[in-house]
Motif scaffolding. Structure first.
Motif, mmCIF file in Angstrom:
data_model
loop_
_atom_site.group_PDB
_atom_site.id
_atom_site.type_symbol
_atom_site.label_atom_id
_atom_site.label_comp_id
_atom_site.label_asym_id
_atom_site.label_seq_id
_atom_site.Cartn_x
_atom_site.Cartn_y
_atom_site.Cartn_z
ATOM 1 N N LEU A 90 -7.786 4.394 12.600
ATOM 2 C CA LEU A 90 -7.823 3.886 11.224
ATOM 3 C C LEU A 90 -6.448 3.932 10.577
ATOM 4 O O LEU A 90 -6.000 2.956 9.959
ATOM 5 C CB LEU A 90 -8.770 4.740 10.373
ATOM 6 C CG LEU A 90 -10.222 4.302 10.230
ATOM 7 C CD1 LEU A 90 -10.939 5.221 9.272
ATOM 8 C CD2 LEU A 90 -10.315 2.861 9.732
ATOM 9 N N SER A 92 -3.407 4.011 11.920
ATOM 10 C CA SER A 92 -2.395 3.059 12.389
ATOM 11 C C SER A 92 -2.785 1.618 12.072
ATOM 12 O O SER A 92 -1.912 0.817 11.750
ATOM 13 C CB SER A 92 -2.053 3.253 13.871
ATOM 14 O OG SER A 92 -3.110 3.801 14.579
ATOM 15 N N LEU A 93 -4.077 1.318 12.137
ATOM 16 C CA LEU A 93 -4.499 -0.037 11.762
ATOM 17 C C LEU A 93 -4.174 -0.333 10.300
ATOM 18 O O LEU A 93 -3.829 -1.454 9.940
ATOM 19 C CB LEU A 93 -6.003 -0.210 11.966
ATOM 20 C CG LEU A 93 -6.499 -0.470 13.379
ATOM 21 C CD1 LEU A 93 -7.999 -0.639 13.382
ATOM 22 C CD2 LEU A 93 -5.823 -1.698 13.975
ATOM 23 N N GLY A 94 -4.297 0.667 9.455
ATOM 24 C CA GLY A 94 -4.004 0.462 8.046
ATOM 25 C C GLY A 94 -2.518 0.444 7.766
ATOM 26 O O GLY A 94 -2.022 -0.352 6.955
ATOM 27 N N TYR A 96 0.046 -0.316 9.779
ATOM 28 C CA TYR A 96 0.861 -1.383 10.349
ATOM 29 C C TYR A 96 0.991 -2.605 9.420
ATOM 30 O O TYR A 96 2.113 -3.012 9.095
ATOM 31 C CB TYR A 96 0.330 -1.778 11.736
ATOM 32 C CG TYR A 96 1.167 -2.839 12.398
ATOM 33 C CD1 TYR A 96 2.442 -2.541 12.856
ATOM 34 C CD2 TYR A 96 0.697 -4.142 12.529
ATOM 35 C CE1 TYR A 96 3.233 -3.516 13.442
ATOM 36 C CE2 TYR A 96 1.478 -5.122 13.121
ATOM 37 C CZ TYR A 96 2.740 -4.804 13.569
ATOM 38 O OH TYR A 96 3.519 -5.768 14.134
ATOM 39 N N PRO A 97 -0.125 -3.177 8.961
ATOM 40 C CA PRO A 97 0.028 -4.323 8.039
ATOM 41 C C PRO A 97 0.827 -3.950 6.791
ATOM 42 O O PRO A 97 1.638 -4.746 6.316
ATOM 43 C CB PRO A 97 -1.411 -4.678 7.663
ATOM 44 C CG PRO A 97 -2.237 -4.156 8.776
ATOM 45 C CD PRO A 97 -1.551 -2.911 9.248
ATOM 46 N N LEU A 98 0.637 -2.726 6.291
ATOM 47 C CA LEU A 98 1.354 -2.327 5.080
ATOM 48 C C LEU A 98 2.852 -2.190 5.306
ATOM 49 O O LEU A 98 3.628 -2.133 4.355
ATOM 50 C CB LEU A 98 0.798 -1.004 4.547
ATOM 51 C CG LEU A 98 -0.617 -1.056 3.969
ATOM 52 C CD1 LEU A 98 -1.033 0.325 3.495
ATOM 53 C CD2 LEU A 98 -0.703 -2.048 2.815
ATOM 54 N N ALA A 148 -9.445 8.936 6.987
ATOM 55 C CA ALA A 148 -8.101 8.453 6.668
ATOM 56 C C ALA A 148 -7.556 9.316 5.529
ATOM 57 O O ALA A 148 -8.257 9.568 4.564
ATOM 58 C CB ALA A 148 -8.140 6.994 6.244
ATOM 59 N N VAL A 153 -1.198 8.004 6.189
ATOM 60 C CA VAL A 153 -1.067 6.548 6.253
ATOM 61 C C VAL A 153 0.345 6.164 5.812
ATOM 62 O O VAL A 153 1.025 5.356 6.453
ATOM 63 C CB VAL A 153 -2.112 5.850 5.363
ATOM 64 C CG1 VAL A 153 -1.906 4.342 5.380
ATOM 65 C CG2 VAL A 153 -3.526 6.199 5.819
ATOM 66 N N ILE A 154 0.789 6.784 4.723
ATOM 67 C CA ILE A 154 2.122 6.471 4.213
ATOM 68 C C ILE A 154 3.203 6.921 5.197
ATOM 69 O O ILE A 154 4.172 6.194 5.451
ATOM 70 C CB ILE A 154 2.337 7.133 2.826
ATOM 71 C CG1 ILE A 154 1.289 6.629 1.830
ATOM 72 C CG2 ILE A 154 3.736 6.868 2.304
ATOM 73 C CD1 ILE A 154 1.324 5.145 1.567
ATOM 74 N N LEU B 29 -3.184 -9.636 10.804
ATOM 75 C CA LEU B 29 -2.848 -8.414 10.061
ATOM 76 C C LEU B 29 -3.971 -8.057 9.095
ATOM 77 O O LEU B 29 -4.332 -6.895 8.943
ATOM 78 C CB LEU B 29 -1.535 -8.590 9.294
ATOM 79 C CG LEU B 29 -0.256 -8.727 10.116
ATOM 80 C CD1 LEU B 29 0.953 -8.893 9.197
ATOM 81 C CD2 LEU B 29 -0.049 -7.513 11.012
ATOM 82 N N MET B 32 -6.849 -6.610 10.997
ATOM 83 C CA MET B 32 -6.588 -5.210 11.332
ATOM 84 C C MET B 32 -6.840 -4.308 10.141
ATOM 85 O O MET B 32 -7.322 -3.189 10.277
ATOM 86 C CB MET B 32 -5.115 -5.036 11.732
ATOM 87 C CG MET B 32 -4.781 -5.466 13.124
ATOM 88 S SD MET B 32 -2.986 -5.527 13.318
ATOM 89 C CE MET B 32 -2.599 -3.800 13.405
ATOM 90 N N PHE B 33 -6.463 -4.810 8.998
ATOM 91 C CA PHE B 33 -6.538 -3.997 7.790
ATOM 92 C C PHE B 33 -7.986 -3.804 7.325
ATOM 93 O O PHE B 33 -8.301 -2.833 6.644
ATOM 94 C CB PHE B 33 -5.710 -4.645 6.676
ATOM 95 C CG PHE B 33 -5.356 -3.712 5.558
ATOM 96 C CD1 PHE B 33 -4.393 -2.730 5.730
ATOM 97 C CD2 PHE B 33 -5.996 -3.799 4.331
ATOM 98 C CE1 PHE B 33 -4.061 -1.863 4.703
ATOM 99 C CE2 PHE B 33 -5.674 -2.931 3.295
ATOM 100 C CZ PHE B 33 -4.696 -1.967 3.486
ATOM 101 N N PHE B 36 -10.004 -0.509 7.883
ATOM 102 C CA PHE B 36 -9.339 0.535 7.113
ATOM 103 C C PHE B 36 -9.707 0.411 5.638
ATOM 104 O O PHE B 36 -10.063 1.386 4.970
ATOM 105 C CB PHE B 36 -7.833 0.355 7.320
ATOM 106 C CG PHE B 36 -6.960 1.251 6.502
ATOM 107 C CD1 PHE B 36 -6.760 2.563 6.885
ATOM 108 C CD2 PHE B 36 -6.322 0.772 5.369
ATOM 109 C CE1 PHE B 36 -5.936 3.381 6.133
ATOM 110 C CE2 PHE B 36 -5.501 1.582 4.625
ATOM 111 C CZ PHE B 36 -5.306 2.894 5.006
ATOM 112 N N TRP B 39 -13.171 1.470 4.909
ATOM 113 C CA TRP B 39 -13.286 2.933 4.798
ATOM 114 C C TRP B 39 -12.971 3.380 3.370
ATOM 115 O O TRP B 39 -13.694 4.184 2.787
ATOM 116 C CB TRP B 39 -12.363 3.636 5.801
ATOM 117 C CG TRP B 39 -12.602 5.108 5.803
ATOM 118 C CD1 TRP B 39 -13.508 5.776 6.571
ATOM 119 C CD2 TRP B 39 -11.979 6.091 4.967
ATOM 120 N NE1 TRP B 39 -13.487 7.107 6.259
ATOM 121 C CE2 TRP B 39 -12.565 7.332 5.288
ATOM 122 C CE3 TRP B 39 -10.998 6.051 3.985
ATOM 123 C CZ2 TRP B 39 -12.198 8.518 4.657
ATOM 124 C CZ3 TRP B 39 -10.633 7.221 3.352
ATOM 125 C CH2 TRP B 39 -11.218 8.447 3.688
#
Lengths: 289, 316
Positions: A90, A92-94, A96-98, A148, A153-154, B29, B32-33, B36, B39
């Protein structure tokens, strides 16, 4: 350069102080270890101080026979391992796009998760939420809670940002999709950071008891820390017997010590290997600062 | 030539189509998000809905929405009740003690470690001092209870050998805060040094060399170079710490307190836990929790603004 007398004095004093600090840190753990192998009577009479008195392994035999400890041990391993995997996926999936500047709505999405560092809904609303999602007394609930953590995440996002864009561009020219870039370029480059974050999640999972205590009623689902908590609280209250086992007053303490030892040993054994990752984790956090 | 047409066309397409094009380009992207984000929706935003319970008489089998509105009754009950003052005072006092005793301890320990001449010994001290951070709160509380136990506790054994009466520390309200603070120190001071140790590494070593040439001793270097060098880190850590002034975790408190020590031990979070989940006054506890959450939010906002201004650093 020659040291002055006052400097020598200070150095000696400093070394002594550090030895005292190490002693204070280690002694409680040492005590639990030697007491768990001593006879209950010697422990209760306060005769165990430095070394095992009246060596016996009765406390361990007793807990080895008690299935509730093994069930909760297995639960702890399950929650920690599966929970950590879930968290890492969760996170890394979150993250990466950020980490992509070009992403539309990046600011909004970042704010969407950052709010959780400022305000938390609170214990009871969380409980109501779990009730509404039908996650009370369920293993899924434990896995999902805290899966998460915004802070990590940051951290992960910061790490992904530090990887040069040219890596992505090169892979894109070869026809890779975003998902392939993530999986085949960014993940392999981030192994050290992922391990760091995984270990943080793992330690948190292994050691936590609060939510498991609140939502799990079935004794077959509880993790070790919840069982230990029962022991510890009963020790304070000094009343009633523990679970199904027939404890005499004298053997209760050694049994608790033995349980502490078997629940803490995995952490202590892992500790020398994982320590440097934790140090690194704090530093990444500080650098971003 | 071809390129030109593409870009001029995209200008014509306007903002909305550009947005559409970008979203389509990055669709993977967003995919993928999605899990997350789901959640966060389920376990962060959905619980927010439960906050409504603070303004209702929440009945678990009726649900939040269908429960009866009671306005601010729960808040009024709390603030006019006998516990509001006690738990707010305890929460703030424990935090003040922690800022006075635990916070500087990490800095001092980091500075002392930094002065150690032998690198090997320094590593040993660091390794040992981080260790308690990896031990669970339940175990640490268990250790505290064991050591302070009136029958076999090592502390009481020593007290008795010195010829004094045994004391059952955990039943005496006057000792609770001290016990709690000492316990947190044992758990966290070592790990807390890491951030200062890394700040110490970043202090320019040329400054020390220059000072040595000028004949400055170690004490002088500590005062004139080291401490000013890590001052920004100290300031930021202090501000972040003050942002948490209204938070004391229930996890530790509920392991150590007993009805007899509630007077000094009961904090907001432990009271919320007890009244909400043990006595099942859900709405009342939600109101207390919400009050705490809002105060905490204000404190974090203030501390974040200050740290941004002084150090160009924020908790994001």
């Amino acid at each position: 350069m020659k040291k002055s007398i006052s400097e020598k004095c200070f150095d000696t004093f400093n070394i002594i102080l550090m030895i005292v600090i190490m002693f204070i840190t280690l002694y409680p753990l040492w005590y639990v270890l030697v007491a768990s192998f001593s006879s209950g009577i010697e422990v209760t009479n306060g005769n165990v101080v430095w070394w095992i008195k009246d060596f016996e392994t009765e406390a361990y035999t007793r807990i080895f026979e008690d299935s509730s400890i093994w069930i909760s041990y297995a639960n702890t391993i399950f929650y920690s391992v599966v929970g950590t995997l879930l968290s890492v996926v969760l996170t890394s999936l979150g993250a990466y796009p950020l980490s992509k500047k070009r992403l539309r709505g990046k600011k909004f999405l970042t704010g969407f998760i950052l709010l959780s560092m400022w305000f938390t809904p609170g214990t009871i609303p969380m409980y109501i939420c779990l009730r509404n999602l039908n996650l009370l007394d369920s293993r899924m609930g434990i896995l999902m809670l805290g899966a998460a953590q915004t802070f990590y995440v940051i951290l992960m996002r910061t790490y992904f940002e530090s990887i040069p864009d040219s890596m992505e561009e090169a892979a894109k020219i070869d026809g890779a999709s975003d998902f392939q870039v993530f999986l085949n370029v960014y993940m392999p480059l981030s192994v050290a950071s992922i391990v760091t974050i995984a270990l943080y999640y793992f330690v948190i999972r292994w050691n936590s008891y609060f939510w498991a205590m609140i939502i799990l009623k079935d004794p077959n689902k509880i993790p070790l820390q919840v069982l230990l908590k029962k022991f510890v609280v009963e020790m304070t209250a000094n009343n009633s017997e523990l679970s199904k086992i027939d404890y005499t007053v004298t053997s209760r303490e050694t049994t608790i010590f033995a349980t502490i030892v078997i629940s803490t040993i995995p952490m202590i054994v892992l500790y020398p290997f994982i320590q440097r990752f934790f140090v690194k984790g704090v530093m990444i956090g500080a650098v971003k600062g | 030539m071809k390129r030109n047409t593409v870009s001029s066309r995209s200008v014509k397409l306007g903002k909305r189509s550009l947005l559409k094009r970008d979203i389509l380009r990055d669709k993977q992207l967003y995919i993928m998000f999605a899990p997350f984000m789901l959640w966060y929706v389920l376990f962060y935003y959905f619980p927010m809905y439960g906050i409504l319970a603070a303004f209702k008489d929440y009945q678990p089998y009726v649900g939040v929405w269908a429960s009866e509105w009671v306005g601010l009754d729960n808040f009024i009950e709390f603030f006019t009740g006998p516990y509001a003052f006690r738990i707010i005072r305890n929460t703030v006092l424990i935090n003040i003690y922690s800022v006075i005793f635990v916070f500087p301890a990490s800095i001092i320990l980091a500075l002392l470690m930094n002065e150690l001449q032998s690198k090997k010994f320094k590593t040993a001290v660091q390794t040992v001092s981080y260790l308690p951070y990896f031990i669970s709160t339940v175990v640490v509380a268990g250790l505290v209870i064991t050591f302070l136990s009136p029958t076999a506790g090592i502390v009481n054994v020593v007290i008795e050998k010195l010829g004094f009466e045994k004391i059952y520390f955990l039943t005496k309200p006057q000792y609770f805060r001290t016990i709690y603070i000492l316990m947190t120190m044992w758990q966290s001071v070592g790990f807390g040094t890491i951030i200062y140790t890394s700040a110490l590494c970043a202090v320019d070593s040329e400054l020390y060399e220059a000072a040595s040439i000028d004949g400055a001793g170690r004490w002088k270097k500590l005062l004139k170079i080291t401490i000013p060098g890590i001052m920004p880190t100290i300031a930021i850590m202090l501000i972040i710490r003050i942002g948490g002034m209204m938070t004391v975790g229930a996890e530790t408190i509920i392991l150590l307190y007993q009805p007899i020590t509630y007077e000094t031990a009961d904090v907001i979070s432990s009271y919320v836990y007890r009244s909400g989940l043990e006595e099942m006054n859900y709405s009342y506890a939600t109101a207390v929790d919400l009050f705490n959450g809002i105060i905490a939010l204000i404190l974090v906002a203030i501390s974040n603004t200050i740290s941004k201004r002084i150090g160009d650093v924020s908790i994001w």
